[in-house]
Scaffold this motif. Structure first.
Motif, PDB file in Angstrom:
ATOM      1  N   LEU A 101       1.005  -1.208  -0.010  1.00 20.42           N
ATOM      2  CA  LEU A 101      -0.031   0.097  -0.095  1.00 20.42           C
ATOM      3  C   LEU A 101       0.882   1.249  -0.012  1.00 20.42           C
ATOM      4  O   LEU A 101       2.031   1.198   0.551  1.00 20.42           O
ATOM      5  CB  LEU A 101      -0.797  -0.115   1.110  1.00 20.42           C
ATOM      6  N   THR A 115       2.564   4.297   1.373  1.00 20.94           N
ATOM      7  CA  THR A 115       3.013   4.515   2.620  1.00 20.94           C
ATOM      8  C   THR A 115       3.898   5.883   2.862  1.00 20.94           C
ATOM      9  O   THR A 115       4.270   6.407   3.788  1.00 20.94           O
ATOM     10  CB  THR A 115       3.730   3.264   3.460  1.00 20.94           C
ATOM     11  N   THR A 157      -0.317   9.412   0.197  1.00 22.44           N
ATOM     12  CA  THR A 157      -0.905   8.288   0.353  1.00 22.44           C
ATOM     13  C   THR A 157      -2.279   8.002   0.125  1.00 22.44           C
ATOM     14  O   THR A 157      -2.938   6.988   0.216  1.00 22.44           O
ATOM     15  CB  THR A 157      -0.702   7.794   1.944  1.00 22.44           C
ATOM     16  N   ASN A 158      -3.257   9.087  -0.360  1.00 22.80           N
ATOM     17  CA  ASN A 158      -4.392   9.047  -0.445  1.00 22.80           C
ATOM     18  C   ASN A 158      -4.512   8.390  -1.843  1.00 22.80           C
ATOM     19  O   ASN A 158      -4.081   9.075  -2.976  1.00 22.80           O
ATOM     20  CB  ASN A 158      -5.168  10.671  -0.677  1.00 22.80           C
ATOM     21  N   PRO A 159      -5.434   7.541  -1.990  1.00 24.88           N
ATOM     22  CA  PRO A 159      -5.613   6.783  -3.342  1.00 24.88           C
ATOM     23  C   PRO A 159      -6.210   7.520  -4.513  1.00 24.88           C
ATOM     24  O   PRO A 159      -5.790   7.593  -5.701  1.00 24.88           O
ATOM     25  CB  PRO A 159      -6.196   5.605  -3.147  1.00 24.88           C
ATOM     26  N   ASP A 173      -1.598  -7.449   0.113  1.00 27.18           N
ATOM     27  CA  ASP A 173      -1.392  -6.227   0.679  1.00 27.18           C
ATOM     28  C   ASP A 173      -1.413  -5.308  -0.133  1.00 27.18           C
ATOM     29  O   ASP A 173      -0.302  -4.341  -0.148  1.00 27.18           O
ATOM     30  CB  ASP A 173      -0.351  -6.310   1.746  1.00 27.18           C
ATOM     31  N   ASN A 209      -3.653  -2.034  -2.834  1.00 27.08           N
ATOM     32  CA  ASN A 209      -4.722  -1.336  -2.668  1.00 27.08           C
ATOM     33  C   ASN A 209      -5.493  -1.680  -3.944  1.00 27.08           C
ATOM     34  O   ASN A 209      -5.157  -1.025  -5.176  1.00 27.08           O
ATOM     35  CB  ASN A 209      -4.643   0.085  -2.474  1.00 27.08           C
ATOM     36  N   THR A 210      -6.353  -2.461  -4.144  1.00 26.56           N
ATOM     37  CA  THR A 210      -7.003  -2.978  -5.407  1.00 26.56           C
ATOM     38  C   THR A 210      -7.701  -1.788  -6.201  1.00 26.56           C
ATOM     39  O   THR A 210      -7.615  -1.742  -7.219  1.00 26.56           O
ATOM     40  CB  THR A 210      -8.104  -4.189  -5.380  1.00 26.56           C
ATOM     41  N   TYR A 211      -8.432  -0.765  -5.197  1.00 33.02           N
ATOM     42  CA  TYR A 211      -9.110   0.389  -5.915  1.00 33.02           C
ATOM     43  C   TYR A 211      -8.144   1.264  -6.665  1.00 33.02           C
ATOM     44  O   TYR A 211      -8.433   1.588  -7.750  1.00 33.02           O
ATOM     45  CB  TYR A 211      -9.841   0.987  -4.644  1.00 33.02           C
ATOM     46  N   LEU A 212      -6.960   1.461  -5.985  1.00 29.79           N
ATOM     47  CA  LEU A 212      -5.976   2.523  -6.567  1.00 29.79           C
ATOM     48  C   LEU A 212      -5.326   1.601  -7.885  1.00 29.79           C
ATOM     49  O   LEU A 212      -5.333   2.384  -8.820  1.00 29.79           O
ATOM     50  CB  LEU A 212      -4.678   2.662  -5.538  1.00 29.79           C
TER      51      LEU A 212
END
Length: 283
Positions: A86, A88, A92-94, A118, A120-123
Motif C-alpha cells: 500500500l 505509505t 498516500t491518498n489513493p 496487501d 490497494n485494489t481500488y488504486l
C-alpha cells in the motif's frame, strides 16, 4: 526482480526502457530513456540484482517519475507498474494518487500488477482504467514472471491504437466497451452495442479508424442493419452483460450512485443477469 529481468529479455534493439524502483525513496537506472543495447541490458540486470526493499512504498513518487519522460509520436509508451504494498510514503491518498497519474500519463498505457494480498485494489484498478491498460493480481503462490511474460508478449506488437468507430449508416448507441482498447497482434476486439433503426433495413459501411505508428489507418466494411430480426437471439444478453459489467466498474471506482444501481438492476432483471442487487430462482 525476476519479473523485471523477464521484461528486459522481451526488449528488441529498437526499444527503449526506464527502470524505476520505489520503497522509502525513488531511484532509477539512468536518468533518461535507455537504448536496449546488450551493454545497457547487462548494466540494468546488475542494477536489478542490487535492489533491496527498505520498508516503505512510495507509489506517488514512482508514478511521477514514470510520467516524467516524454515519448515521441510513433512510439506507444507503456508503463508496467508492479507493487506488493500500500502507499505509505509521500502522498498516500489513493484518490489523489490516481488523479495525478491520470493527469500526467499523457499517451502512456498503464498496466498494473498487484503482488500478494496487501495491495490497494481500488488504486490499481483506477490507475489501469485511466491509463487504458489492465490490472492483474498475483497471489503469493502464483508466478509473477508468468503473468508479466504474458503482458510482454502481448505489447510487443501493437496493431492499432486509439481506435474509434468513425461512421455507420445508423445511429449507434450504448457501445461497450465505451472507450475501445488498443489492439495487439493475436487479439480480437469484440464491440457490442445497439442502433436506432428507421422504417426499413439500413445498409452501408461501418468505418473504423486507428493509429499504427505514425500512420492513421482507416477500414470500412459493408454491413446490413435490419429493422427487425430474430436471428442471433443470444446477442442481446451478451450486450446486457457488458453493460452491467461497465456500470459495476463505475460504481466500484467512483462510489455508490443510486441511478447506476437502478440501471444495473433494471438491465439485469430484463435480461436475466445475476448481480448483487438481483437474484434468480433456478429449479
Amino acid at each position: 526482480q525476476d519479473a523485471l529481468r523477464q521484461l528486459l529479455g522481451s526488449l528488441s534493439a529498437r526499444d527503449r526502457f526506464h527502470l524505476v524502483a520505489f520503497s522509502n525513496r525513488v531511484s532509477t537506472y539512468r536518468n533518461d530513456w535507455t537504448e536496449a543495447t546488450a551493454q545497457e541490458l547487462a548494466g540494468a540486470r546488475r542494477w536489478i540484482d542490487g535492489l533491496v526493499a527498505t520498508g516503505g512504498t512510495n507509489i506517488s513518487g514512482a508514478l511521477a517519475e514514470a510520467s516524467r519522460l516524454d515519448s515521441p509520436e510513433g512510439r506507444l509508451p507503456i508503463v508496467v507498474f508492479l507493487t506488493d504494498g500500500l502507499p505509505t510514503v509521500d502522498e498516500t491518498n489513493p484518490e489523489v494518487i490516481a488523479a495525478r497519474a491520470g493527469r500526467d500519463r499523457e499517451r502512456a498505457r498503464v498496466f498494473t500488477f498487484g503482488v500478494g494480498f496487501d495491495v490497494n485494489t481500488y488504486l490499481l484498478d483506477r490507475l489501469s482504467n485511466a491509463g487504458r491498460g489492465a490490472t492483474e493480481y498475483v497471489t503469493p503462490e502464483q508466478d509473477v514472471e508468468e503473468a508479466v511474460a504474458r503482458l510482454a508478449a502481448k505489447v510487443q506488437h501493437p496493431v492499432l491504437t486509439d481506435i474509434t468507430i468513425d461512421g455507420a449508416p445508423v445511429e449507434l448507441v450504448e457501445i461497450y466497451p465505451g472507450e475501445l482498447p488498443d489492439l495487439f497482434a493475436g487479439e480480437e476486439l469484440i464491440v457490442l452495442g445497439r442502433y436506432r433503426a428507421r422504417n426499413d433495413d439500413a445498409r452501408g459501411d461501418v468505418r473504423i479508424r486507428g493509429t499504427r505508428g505514425r500512420t492513421v489507418e482507416r477500414f470500412a466494411n459493408a454491413v446490413v442493419f435490419p429493422e427487425h430480426s430474430n436471428a442471433h437471439d443470444y446477442l442481446p444478453r451478451l450486450w446486457a452483460t457488458r453493460k452491467v459489467g461497465e456500470l459495476m466498474q463505475q460504481i466500484r471506482l467512483n462510489g455508490m450512485n443510486q441511478e447506476l444501481v437502478d440501471e444495473v438492476r433494471e438491465t439485469a432483471l430484463r435480461y436475466g443477469i445475476l448481480t448483487e442487487w438481483t437474484s434468480h430462482l433456478v429449479v
